[in-house]
Design an enzyme around this catalytic site. Structure first.
Site, mmCIF file in Angstrom:
data_model
loop_
_atom_site.group_PDB
_atom_site.id
_atom_site.type_symbol
_atom_site.label_atom_id
_atom_site.label_comp_id
_atom_site.label_asym_id
_atom_site.label_seq_id
_atom_site.Cartn_x
_atom_site.Cartn_y
_atom_site.Cartn_z
ATOM 1 N N ASP A 1 0.857 -1.185 0.000
ATOM 2 C CA ASP A 1 0.000 0.000 0.000
ATOM 3 C C ASP A 1 0.896 1.240 0.000
ATOM 4 O O ASP A 1 1.992 1.198 -0.533
ATOM 5 C CB ASP A 1 -0.961 -0.030 1.201
ATOM 6 C CG ASP A 1 -2.290 0.646 0.900
ATOM 7 O OD1 ASP A 1 -2.271 1.849 0.576
ATOM 8 O OD2 ASP A 1 -3.356 -0.001 0.986
ATOM 9 N N HIS B 1 2.196 2.127 -3.263
ATOM 10 C CA HIS B 1 1.340 3.094 -3.933
ATOM 11 C C HIS B 1 1.922 4.501 -3.913
ATOM 12 O O HIS B 1 1.263 5.452 -4.313
ATOM 13 C CB HIS B 1 -0.049 3.109 -3.279
ATOM 14 C CG HIS B 1 -0.792 1.826 -3.417
ATOM 15 N ND1 HIS B 1 -2.028 1.600 -2.831
ATOM 16 C CD2 HIS B 1 -0.478 0.670 -4.061
ATOM 17 C CE1 HIS B 1 -2.438 0.376 -3.108
ATOM 18 N NE2 HIS B 1 -1.510 -0.208 -3.850
#
Length: 358
Positions: free
Chosen positions: A222, A245
């Site tokens: 993430d 991300h």
């Protein structure tokens, strides 16, 4: 005049040689002395909490020492509510290991939690969150019957925190959470989880001010760093990010009355194999509007994962304003990269590729 000079030299000499003895009197609490077994099997939670209690009972600077070895800990709550000490150093030469059954932590919210503490420093060590089985559960059945997962290391409502040289591996969820804190320095860290591990943000900061993140490598499934409501005066420098991300502000705008984010600086960051670089994101709730303004993108260069390398998709009711692009050069393979703007205004300086749409 000779006598006064001699007296002055003697006083200075006595002070100099007495200083090391004073330092050596600072208490050190070895978790093994409180019953912790570094065998990777025995539950050592009680021993760690006992060492914390002993350090908190004194007002003198104190050290909690974790020797080499593997120490299994369940959910451990280190409270500062009754702690007299504002200078506790936790020096870790070993590895702290989460229970093998993810359910032992999965619904607790956090694994190692510090609340209302002041002047706590953590040096070295490894946290092994053992998150793989929980990720598998989430990925195999959409997570309907799986616990949410626990943050490996959380600080709530605390101040003057230092984390230096810590390694965090395979957290169930967030690796490190800083919530409601003031003046925290996170340095020389290595945070790692596979690229397909869900919700394993490296560092999440919210409702906090004066947080510095420096000289660290973060690669997760993430965000490398995620920034929530109420974060201000955040400095991120010399960060290597990937996989993951990227660095994200948001998601913002979930609540009708929500603290904003301001004065965030990202300097000398390298993104490798990430879905995004730096981004700001909000919840798609028509009842709420998030105003984004005065953001500068300076000296950014590299390759984009998508042909749209620069994307400003802002609210029609609350358009983005004061956006500055300064020396931005992004490419997309052998095709021209493009920029997309909706409800965004600002300026472009120097060489900007793709051509600015502001």
């Amino acid at each position: 005049m000779a006598a006064p000079k001699l007296i002055q030299i003697l006083i200075l000499t006595l002070f100099y040689y007495s200083s090391p003895s004073l330092a050596s009197q600072q208490p050190t609490y070895n978790v093994v002395s409180f019953g912790a077994k570094p065998d990777g099997r025995s539950d050592t939670t009680k021993a760690f909490l006992s060492a914390w209690g002993a350090a908190c009972a004194t007002t003198a600077p104190a050290t909690i020492y974790v020797p080499p070895g593997r120490y299994v800990l369940g959910n451990a709550y280190f409270t500062g509510k009754s702690c007299k000490n504002t200078a506790i150093t936790i020096r870790i030469d070993g590895t702290l290991v989460a229970p093998s059954d993810y359910n032992a932590l999965g619904r607790s919210g956090s694994w190692l939690e510090f609340e209302r503490v002041a002047g706590v420093s953590i040096y070295g060590g490894t946290l092994d969150g053992r998150g793989a089985k929980l990720w598998s559960c989430k990925n195999s059945n959409s997570g309907r019957s799986c616990p949410k997962g626990a943050t490996s290391l959380a600080f709530y409502n605390s101040n003057n925190i230092i984390i230096n040289g810590l390694t965090s591996l395979n957290s169930q969820m967030f690796h490190i959470l800083v919530d409601g804190c003031q003046n925290a320095k996170l340095m020389n860290m290595r945070i790692s989880a596979p690229g397909n591990s869900p919700n394993t943000d490296g560092i999440h900061v919210q409702q906090s001010t004066g947080v510095t993140i420096m000289n660290s490598h973060i690669g997760t499934g993430d965000d490398c760093v995620s920034i929530g409501p109420g974060a201000s005066n955040l400095w991120i420098e010399n960060l290597s990010c990937g996989p993951g991300h990227g660095i994200s502000i948001g998601s913002l705008g979930w609540d009708m009355q929500e603290a904003g984010v301001q004065n965030v600086t990202v300097k000398t960051a390298t993104f490798t194999g990430t879905e995004n670089g730096v981004r700001m994101k909000t919840w798609a709730r028509p009842s709420n509007g998030v105003k984004i303004s005065y953001v500068t993108y300076q000296d950014i260069h590299g390759t984009s994962a998508t042909q749209v390398a620069v994307n400003f998709d802002c609210s029609k009711a609350y358009p983005c304003s004061g956006i500055t692009l300064d020396e931005v050069n992004l490419t997309y393979g052998d095709k021209p990269a493009t920029a997309s703007c909706a409800n965004a205004g600002g300026t472009a300086d120097g060489v900007v590729e793709p051509t600015s749409c502001l």
